[in-house]
Motif scaffolding. Structure first.
Motif, PDB file in Angstrom:
ATOM      1  N   PHE A  35      28.314 -29.754 -40.727  1.00  0.00           N
ATOM      2  CA  PHE A  35      29.165 -28.660 -40.299  1.00  0.00           C
ATOM      3  C   PHE A  35      30.789 -28.911 -39.884  1.00  0.00           C
ATOM      4  CE2 PHE A  35      24.906 -26.482 -39.299  1.00  0.00           C
ATOM      5  CZ  PHE A  35      23.814 -27.760 -39.363  1.00  0.00           C
ATOM      6  N   HIS A  36      31.457 -27.916 -40.614  1.00  0.00           N
ATOM      7  CA  HIS A  36      32.088 -27.834 -40.452  1.00  0.00           C
ATOM      8  C   HIS A  36      32.986 -26.880 -40.047  1.00  0.00           C
ATOM      9  CE1 HIS A  36      33.336 -30.363 -44.016  1.00  0.00           C
ATOM     10  NE2 HIS A  36      32.491 -30.038 -43.958  1.00  0.00           N
ATOM     11  N   GLY A  37      33.992 -26.844 -38.388  1.00  0.00           N
ATOM     12  CA  GLY A  37      34.338 -26.138 -37.260  1.00  0.00           C
ATOM     13  C   GLY A  37      33.854 -26.223 -36.494  1.00  0.00           C
ATOM     14  N   ARG A  38      33.411 -25.052 -35.279  1.00  0.00           N
ATOM     15  CA  ARG A  38      33.026 -25.206 -34.239  1.00  0.00           C
ATOM     16  C   ARG A  38      31.859 -24.765 -34.544  1.00  0.00           C
ATOM     17  NH1 ARG A  38      38.190 -24.653 -30.155  1.00  0.00           N
ATOM     18  NH2 ARG A  38      39.394 -26.226 -31.283  1.00  0.00           N
ATOM     19  N   ALA A  52      35.484 -17.996 -36.832  1.00  0.00           N
ATOM     20  CA  ALA A  52      35.457 -17.407 -38.075  1.00  0.00           C
ATOM     21  C   ALA A  52      35.762 -18.791 -39.120  1.00  0.00           C
ATOM     22  CB  ALA A  52      36.662 -16.185 -37.802  1.00  0.00           C
ATOM     23  N   GLY A  53      35.083 -18.944 -39.988  1.00  0.00           N
ATOM     24  CA  GLY A  53      35.845 -20.331 -41.090  1.00  0.00           C
ATOM     25  C   GLY A  53      34.574 -20.847 -41.102  1.00  0.00           C
ATOM     26  N   ALA A  54      33.949 -21.138 -39.975  1.00  0.00           N
ATOM     27  CA  ALA A  54      32.919 -22.389 -40.170  1.00  0.00           C
ATOM     28  C   ALA A  54      32.103 -22.404 -40.748  1.00  0.00           C
ATOM     29  CB  ALA A  54      31.895 -22.164 -38.738  1.00  0.00           C
ATOM     30  N   TYR A  55      31.220 -23.400 -41.551  1.00  0.00           N
ATOM     31  CA  TYR A  55      30.594 -23.248 -42.491  1.00  0.00           C
ATOM     32  C   TYR A  55      29.589 -24.998 -42.380  1.00  0.00           C
ATOM     33  CZ  TYR A  55      34.323 -26.024 -45.095  1.00  0.00           C
ATOM     34  OH  TYR A  55      34.961 -27.302 -45.315  1.00  0.00           O
ATOM     35  N   PHE A  56      28.972 -24.997 -43.169  1.00  0.00           N
ATOM     36  CA  PHE A  56      28.073 -26.124 -43.495  1.00  0.00           C
ATOM     37  C   PHE A  56      28.006 -26.645 -44.809  1.00  0.00           C
ATOM     38  CE2 PHE A  56      24.556 -23.503 -42.896  1.00  0.00           C
ATOM     39  CZ  PHE A  56      23.605 -24.201 -44.543  1.00  0.00           C
ATOM     40  N   ILE A  57      27.561 -27.805 -45.100  1.00  0.00           N
ATOM     41  CA  ILE A  57      27.859 -28.237 -46.236  1.00  0.00           C
ATOM     42  C   ILE A  57      26.552 -28.924 -46.890  1.00  0.00           C
ATOM     43  CG2 ILE A  57      28.437 -29.703 -48.414  1.00  0.00           C
ATOM     44  CD1 ILE A  57      31.220 -28.200 -48.065  1.00  0.00           C
ATOM     45  N   TYR A  76      27.275 -15.964 -47.133  1.00  0.00           N
ATOM     46  CA  TYR A  76      28.006 -16.112 -48.262  1.00  0.00           C
ATOM     47  C   TYR A  76      27.183 -17.889 -49.001  1.00  0.00           C
ATOM     48  CZ  TYR A  76      31.335 -12.299 -48.175  1.00  0.00           C
ATOM     49  OH  TYR A  76      32.498 -11.741 -47.553  1.00  0.00           O
ATOM     50  N   TYR A  77      27.081 -17.436 -49.745  1.00  0.00           N
ATOM     51  CA  TYR A  77      26.548 -19.386 -50.059  1.00  0.00           C
ATOM     52  C   TYR A  77      26.699 -19.468 -52.181  1.00  0.00           C
ATOM     53  CZ  TYR A  77      22.697 -17.318 -53.448  1.00  0.00           C
ATOM     54  OH  TYR A  77      22.170 -17.097 -54.590  1.00  0.00           O
ATOM     55  N   ARG A 109      27.219 -24.902 -49.816  1.00  0.00           N
ATOM     56  CA  ARG A 109      27.348 -24.107 -48.955  1.00  0.00           C
ATOM     57  C   ARG A 109      27.157 -23.300 -48.511  1.00  0.00           C
ATOM     58  NH1 ARG A 109      33.505 -24.120 -50.242  1.00  0.00           N
ATOM     59  NH2 ARG A 109      33.043 -21.686 -51.503  1.00  0.00           N
ATOM     60  N   VAL A 110      26.795 -22.473 -47.466  1.00  0.00           N
ATOM     61  CA  VAL A 110      27.110 -21.730 -46.364  1.00  0.00           C
ATOM     62  C   VAL A 110      28.275 -20.848 -45.474  1.00  0.00           C
ATOM     63  CG1 VAL A 110      25.258 -20.394 -45.070  1.00  0.00           C
ATOM     64  CG2 VAL A 110      23.908 -21.269 -46.906  1.00  0.00           C
ATOM     65  N   SER A 111      27.979 -19.992 -45.335  1.00  0.00           N
ATOM     66  CA  SER A 111      29.139 -19.093 -44.235  1.00  0.00           C
ATOM     67  C   SER A 111      28.762 -17.860 -43.712  1.00  0.00           C
ATOM     68  CB  SER A 111      30.911 -19.675 -44.705  1.00  0.00           C
ATOM     69  OG  SER A 111      31.540 -19.288 -43.632  1.00  0.00           O
ATOM     70  N   TYR A 112      28.761 -17.708 -43.051  1.00  0.00           N
ATOM     71  CA  TYR A 112      28.589 -16.074 -42.139  1.00  0.00           C
ATOM     72  C   TYR A 112      29.433 -15.360 -41.876  1.00  0.00           C
ATOM     73  CZ  TYR A 112      24.390 -18.856 -41.578  1.00  0.00           C
ATOM     74  OH  TYR A 112      22.803 -19.529 -41.441  1.00  0.00           O
ATOM     75  N   ARG A 113      29.762 -14.432 -42.735  1.00  0.00           N
ATOM     76  CA  ARG A 113      30.744 -12.882 -42.909  1.00  0.00           C
ATOM     77  C   ARG A 113      30.915 -12.907 -41.055  1.00  0.00           C
ATOM     78  NH1 ARG A 113      30.192  -6.970 -43.198  1.00  0.00           N
ATOM     79  NH2 ARG A 113      32.571  -6.645 -44.307  1.00  0.00           N
TER      80      ARG A 113
END
Length: 582
Positions: A35-38, A52-57, A76-77, A109-113
């Motif tokens: 998990f990247h970000g908070r 904003a801009g948090a994502y996981f891989i 987005y994935y 990789r997944v990031s929520y809008r």
């Protein structure tokens, strides 16, 4: 030792990995999901991104993968590094492979809008579903992480994919680094009286929500931090003086949390508060903090309105910023090399605190909050703060709780009977170990003319000395603190208003311990913040944000700044506890 080295390497790479304890394959606490970000990982079955801009891989085997989502969300994935696919209003089991993938290893990789910094739907990740017998694989770990602090421009508002087409995301991707955007649409630098979100405060927190929990900065370390703030403050009545003061404090807060990072303070693209931003950088005296002029960074046609870059504008910013980040992070690494993973961890210490309401923890609310309640976040996890401050106490009533009578002796001092210490002080001494610290701050209630709080000057100095010697006998390191000032104005100037200053200094000299002149430092802070003149209204404006509805006690934001004065003194006076600061 090998396990510790691996964990430290992950932390320095700026990645938050889930706890590996008995995690099911694809569960949110699967250690192979990065998990990247908070992210709020309080619930191991449902983790939530907060900025904003948090994502996981993650990596995975097999031919198909699905997400488990609690409620509807836009996201987005990207699979195997391909173009990000946009899905809208998805919930439950969300298939990400409409066609089967080739058998083998894959990445996801997944990031929520986000919209203006808030997630567009219910951004709650509940796990992955893989083929029967498939497994997750730990993804490659980027060697660097860049953090971007800002407002709607940093969020990517009005760009085609918001956070994913914002300059911070683009810069991180361009440089092959992990990245996170600590940003909120419409945010200010300063927490304004009209409610504008102050990113100087939110940088320290898990989410943009006021009063949200403080972020645990041990979860990752940034190699560079880019700050782009000041576009919105002018519309919320923030003076140039306040802006510069708060920006300087933010830079110091960032440095305290990320000791090795390069810090880049961008001139806003509108050039608002440019001089104050540059002055704040200069005020830090930090060789790894830089003011970056951004003239000409956004080309003609690069804005969707007068403020927000479009996709071309963000791409142009990233093209200018990426080489600067490369150069500045290389310089920062040379000045502050990453410590070897085999280095010995610092010994854990406890900081004990004895004082009154200006130091104590909040009691059932947010106000008053003593500065001691905001002390721990400035330190690494090797420091534990035990705040024993109690409101309304003089040094004598704190030491001899319940035993100070209402009668004065011939010398004018309150009679203590029986002459035995309070359980509070004896428990403090019992818990104290060699290498711990004891911070002592009294002198606000001691000037009362009546018993039991009254303490004369000689008696005050005697009692401080007794506390110091008792702590020293336990191998602890006492630090005396002069009483923090209330806000008293002489016209437009804040002035001192406390007694027992000389007695505190004399006690420190007599016992050979350091003294922090918090009284002088707090008066200087009030003048820097322009808290004077004041007509006696402590409920509004900068004074209202700092103090409770009086002139003495602090809101949490004020208490945090007072605690920051103490940490600054630790560094400036070379008090060894400073080595534990973040």
């Amino acid at each position: 030792m090998k396990t510790f080295a691996v964990i430290l390497a992950m932390s320095l790479a700026g990645i938050l990995y889930a706890t590996p304890a008995q995690a099911a394959v694809g569960a949110p606490n699967d250690p192979n999901i990065a998990f990247h970000g908070r992210w709020d990982t309080t619930d191991p079955a449902a983790v939530v991104p907060k900025f904003a801009g948090a994502y996981f891989i993650t990596g995975f085997t097999g031919t198909r993968v699905s997400l488990k989502q609690r409620n509807a969300i836009d996201l987005y994935y990207s699979i195997d590094g391909g173009t990000d696919v946009y899905l809208q209003n998805k919930s439950g089991t969300v298939g990400l492979t409409p066609s089967a993938l080739p058998a083998g290893n894959h990445t996801l990789r997944v990031s929520y809008r986000v919209v203006a910094g808030s997630y567009h739907g219910d951004a709650v990740f509940q796990g992955l579903i893989l083929d029967s017998g498939a497994r997750t694989i730990a993804p490659a770990r980027p060697s660097r992480l860049f953090e971007f602090i800002g407002d709607s421009i940093t969020v990517g508002t009005t760009s085609s994919r918001n956070a994913l087409t914002a300059y911070g995301w683009l810069t991180g991707e361009k440089l092959g680094a992990a990245h996170t955007q600590i940003a909120e649409g419409g945010a200010c630098l300063v927490s304004a009286a009209d409610g504008c979100t102050g990113m100087a405060d939110r940088f320290l927190r898990t989410s943009p929500v006021a009063g949200s929990p403080l972020w645990d900065f041990t979860k990752y370390q940034a190699d560079a931090v880019v700050i782009n703030l000041g576009t919105n403050d002018v519309g919320h009545g923030v003076s140039t003086t306040t802006f510069q003061t708060v920006y300087t404090q933010l830079l110091r807060d960032v440095r305290a949390r990320y000791p090795r990072a390069a810090i880049l303070a961008l001139q806003t693209f509108t050039k608002r508060y440019a001089a104050q931003t540059q002055a704040a950088v200069t005020a830090t005296g930090d060789a790894n903090t830089f003011y970056i002029a951004t003239d000409g960074w956004i080309p003609a046609g690069g804005l969707t309105d007068n403020v927000h870059p479009n996709d071309a504008g963000h791409q142009a910013i990233a093209a200018r910023l990426a080489p600067l980040l490369e150069a500045k992070t290389a310089a920062a690494t040379a000045l502050c090399p990453t410590p070897a993973t085999t280095s010995v961890r610092a010994a854990a210490v406890t900081v004990w605190m004895a004082g009154d309401s200006t130091m104590m923890n909040p009691q059932g609310g947010v106000c008053p909050a003593g500065w001691g309640s905001q002390f721990a976040p400035y330190f690494t996890s090797d420091v534990t703060v035990q705040n024993k401050a109690v409101g309304g106490r003089s040094v004598q009533t704190w030491l001899y709780e319940g035993n100070v009578t209402g009668t004065k002796d011939a010398a004018g001092e309150c009679v203590v009977s029986p002459n035995t210490y309070s359980s509070r002080w004896t428990a403090t001494l019992d818990g104290m170990k060699s290498g711990d610290y004891l911070f002592i701050q009294f002198g606000i209630n001691d000037g009362d003319s009546a018993c039991p709080r009254h303490v004369g000057g000689a008696r005050y100095q005697q009692l401080l000395g007794a506390m110091v010697q008792a702590a020293k006998a336990k191998g602890a390191k006492p630090v005396l603190v002069t009483p923090v000032a209330a806000i008293t104005c002489s016209g437009s100037t804040a002035v001192g208003n406390r007694g027992f200053l000389t007695e505190t200094r004399n006690a420190a000299t007599a016992t050979s311990v350091p003294v922090i002149d918090l009284h002088a430092r707090s008066v200087a802070l009030y003048n820097t913040l322009k808290l004077c003149p004041n007509n006696g209204d402590y409920t509004a404006g900068a004074v209202g944000a700092f103090f409770c509805n009086d002139h003495t006690h602090f809101e949490i934001a004020g208490a945090r700044q007072i605690a920051g004065l103490i940490t600054t003194a630790l560094r400036e006076q070379n008090i060894p506890l400073a080595s534990y600061l973040r």
